[in-house]
Enzyme design. Sequence first.
Site, PDB file in Angstrom:
ATOM      1  N   TYR A 162       0.839  -1.213   0.000  1.00  0.00           N
ATOM      2  CA  TYR A 162       0.000   0.000   0.000  1.00  0.00           C
ATOM      3  C   TYR A 162       0.871   1.259   0.000  1.00  0.00           C
ATOM      4  O   TYR A 162       0.628   2.210  -0.749  1.00  0.00           O
ATOM      5  CB  TYR A 162      -0.901  -0.037   1.240  1.00  0.00           C
ATOM      6  CG  TYR A 162      -1.978   1.022   1.295  1.00  0.00           C
ATOM      7  CD1 TYR A 162      -3.172   0.862   0.597  1.00  0.00           C
ATOM      8  CD2 TYR A 162      -1.818   2.172   2.072  1.00  0.00           C
ATOM      9  CE1 TYR A 162      -4.176   1.824   0.669  1.00  0.00           C
ATOM     10  CE2 TYR A 162      -2.812   3.135   2.145  1.00  0.00           C
ATOM     11  CZ  TYR A 162      -3.997   2.958   1.441  1.00  0.00           C
ATOM     12  OH  TYR A 162      -4.990   3.911   1.515  1.00  0.00           O
ATOM     13  N   LYS A 166       1.022   4.208  -2.814  1.00  0.00           N
ATOM     14  CA  LYS A 166       0.655   5.596  -2.496  1.00  0.00           C
ATOM     15  C   LYS A 166       1.836   6.557  -2.675  1.00  0.00           C
ATOM     16  O   LYS A 166       1.647   7.701  -3.087  1.00  0.00           O
ATOM     17  CB  LYS A 166       0.068   5.683  -1.085  1.00  0.00           C
ATOM     18  CG  LYS A 166      -1.266   4.937  -0.918  1.00  0.00           C
ATOM     19  CD  LYS A 166      -2.357   5.472  -1.851  1.00  0.00           C
ATOM     20  CE  LYS A 166      -3.729   4.870  -1.564  1.00  0.00           C
ATOM     21  NZ  LYS A 166      -4.781   5.374  -2.478  1.00  0.00           N
TER      22      LYS A 166
HETATM   23  N1  NAD Z   1     -10.258   5.495   4.575  1.00  0.00           N
HETATM   24  C1  NAD Z   1      -9.051   5.911   4.850  1.00  0.00           C
HETATM   25  O1  NAD Z   1      -8.643   6.004   6.019  1.00  0.00           O
HETATM   26  C2  NAD Z   1      -8.117   6.302   3.732  1.00  0.00           C
HETATM   27  C3  NAD Z   1      -6.936   6.967   4.068  1.00  0.00           C
HETATM   28  C4  NAD Z   1      -6.071   7.339   3.059  1.00  0.00           C
HETATM   29  C5  NAD Z   1      -6.366   7.059   1.751  1.00  0.00           C
HETATM   30  N2  NAD Z   1      -7.519   6.386   1.450  1.00  0.00           N
HETATM   31  C6  NAD Z   1      -7.784   6.127   0.048  1.00  0.00           C
HETATM   32  O2  NAD Z   1      -9.034   6.688  -0.287  1.00  0.00           O
HETATM   33  C7  NAD Z   1      -9.558   6.004  -1.419  1.00  0.00           C
HETATM   34  C8  NAD Z   1     -11.006   5.665  -1.147  1.00  0.00           C
HETATM   35  O3  NAD Z   1     -11.056   4.760  -0.072  1.00  0.00           O
HETATM   36  P1  NAD Z   1     -12.268   4.673   0.958  1.00  0.00           P
HETATM   37  O4  NAD Z   1     -11.690   4.763   2.302  1.00  0.00           O
HETATM   38  O5  NAD Z   1     -13.350   5.580   0.547  1.00  0.00           O
HETATM   39  O6  NAD Z   1     -12.655   3.134   0.759  1.00  0.00           O
HETATM   40  P2  NAD Z   1     -13.989   2.407   0.296  1.00  0.00           P
HETATM   41  O7  NAD Z   1     -13.662   0.969   0.366  1.00  0.00           O
HETATM   42  O8  NAD Z   1     -15.150   2.940   1.040  1.00  0.00           O
HETATM   43  O9  NAD Z   1     -14.147   2.865  -1.231  1.00  0.00           O
HETATM   44  C9  NAD Z   1     -13.271   2.420  -2.233  1.00  0.00           C
HETATM   45  C10 NAD Z   1     -14.071   2.223  -3.509  1.00  0.00           C
HETATM   46  O10 NAD Z   1     -13.157   1.866  -4.552  1.00  0.00           O
HETATM   47  C11 NAD Z   1     -13.762   0.836  -5.312  1.00  0.00           C
HETATM   48  N3  NAD Z   1     -12.752   0.030  -5.982  1.00  0.00           N
HETATM   49  C12 NAD Z   1     -11.875  -0.833  -5.435  1.00  0.00           C
HETATM   50  N4  NAD Z   1     -11.155  -1.445  -6.393  1.00  0.00           N
HETATM   51  C13 NAD Z   1     -11.590  -0.963  -7.592  1.00  0.00           C
HETATM   52  C14 NAD Z   1     -11.257  -1.215  -8.937  1.00  0.00           C
HETATM   53  N5  NAD Z   1     -10.313  -2.123  -9.272  1.00  0.00           N
HETATM   54  N6  NAD Z   1     -11.904  -0.536  -9.896  1.00  0.00           N
HETATM   55  C15 NAD Z   1     -12.862   0.356  -9.574  1.00  0.00           C
HETATM   56  N7  NAD Z   1     -13.237   0.640  -8.318  1.00  0.00           N
HETATM   57  C16 NAD Z   1     -12.615  -0.023  -7.335  1.00  0.00           C
HETATM   58  C17 NAD Z   1     -14.560   0.027  -4.306  1.00  0.00           C
HETATM   59  O11 NAD Z   1     -15.565  -0.762  -4.932  1.00  0.00           O
HETATM   60  C18 NAD Z   1     -15.114   1.106  -3.397  1.00  0.00           C
HETATM   61  O12 NAD Z   1     -16.363   1.582  -3.835  1.00  0.00           O
HETATM   62  C19 NAD Z   1      -8.645   4.817  -1.667  1.00  0.00           C
HETATM   63  O13 NAD Z   1      -7.735   5.121  -2.711  1.00  0.00           O
HETATM   64  C20 NAD Z   1      -7.898   4.672  -0.344  1.00  0.00           C
HETATM   65  O14 NAD Z   1      -6.649   4.056  -0.514  1.00  0.00           O
HETATM   66  C21 NAD Z   1      -8.403   6.010   2.403  1.00  0.00           C
END
Ligand code: NAD
Length: 255
Positions: A162, A166
Amino acid sequence: MAGLLAGKSALVTGGASGIGRATALAMAREGARIAIADQTEAGAAETVAMVNAAGGQAIAIGADVSREDQIQAMVARTVSAFGRLDCAFNNAGIAPRNVGPAGQRTHEMSRESFDAMLAVNLTGVFLCMKHEIVQMLAQGGGAIVNTASIAGLVGLPTATNYVAAKHGVVGITKTAAMEYAQDNIRVNCVNPGYIKTPMTDPTMAERYDQLMTKVPMNRLGVPEEIAEAVVWMCSDRASFMTGASHIIDGGYYAA
Ligand SMILES: NC(=O)c1ccc[n+]([C@@H]2O[C@H](COP(=O)([O-])OP(=O)(O)OC[C@H]3O[C@@H](n4cnc5c(N)ncnc54)[C@H](O)[C@@H]3O)[C@@H](O)[C@H]2O)c1
């Protein structure tokens, strides 16, 4: 609809959940027409229904961001629906536990788990940018925001795959920002800390108290707190911002 993104056409990947869904709703509130993409069209359609219920205009697209043919079709469908692509939020992503057992240190992680992570969280962002930029060059400009993470700026034990993805997102964001600065295309990334979404629910159930000791605000963020910044970064108000990592983390990185 009036607002920060009035008259603009936007695309959000990972729009069926968490940060993507909240951002699609915020973009619609600010006047954008939105293409909401996710792995399945049915998931994206749930967010479309929420946008429509709030008086916005949106379409649902099923697209796997690790598949270039599907990304190309996603951009084409957005342009055919709305005529152009002004703002792209490349946000779809997965967590380490989606591609292997949780809690693995670097020597324990399989090559397959590393590759599977990069395919979505890094190559997916590259491929989205590649096809979005073609359209933005043709129309004379645009704004891209990629979702990185605090894991794009610091190490995170048991998340080598991860963290690699990132850090890669931060790097390709900077590079594309430089490449297209003369083409009226801005490219930035947002670097969330710990945000309450389905992605983090399992981890928080296991070690919320331990992780919150690292966050000066001592709480999780909510997706809407990321969405507000992404809307602004996509808007013309952010006209001198490009190549930046915008950290939103309750103080994690500062501590
Ligand atoms: N939640 C956190 O604490 C956090 C922190 C830093 C970064 N992020 C990043 O934020 C982004 C969104 O994450 P989130 O927390 O909303 O998670 P989430 O799981 O709620 O949403 C992620 C979405 O991405 C979709 N997805 C996954 N793989 C996919 C693919 N191959 N093609 C198309 N869609 C796909 C999923 O179906 C889901 O709807 C991600 O990139 C994650 O790495 C999240």
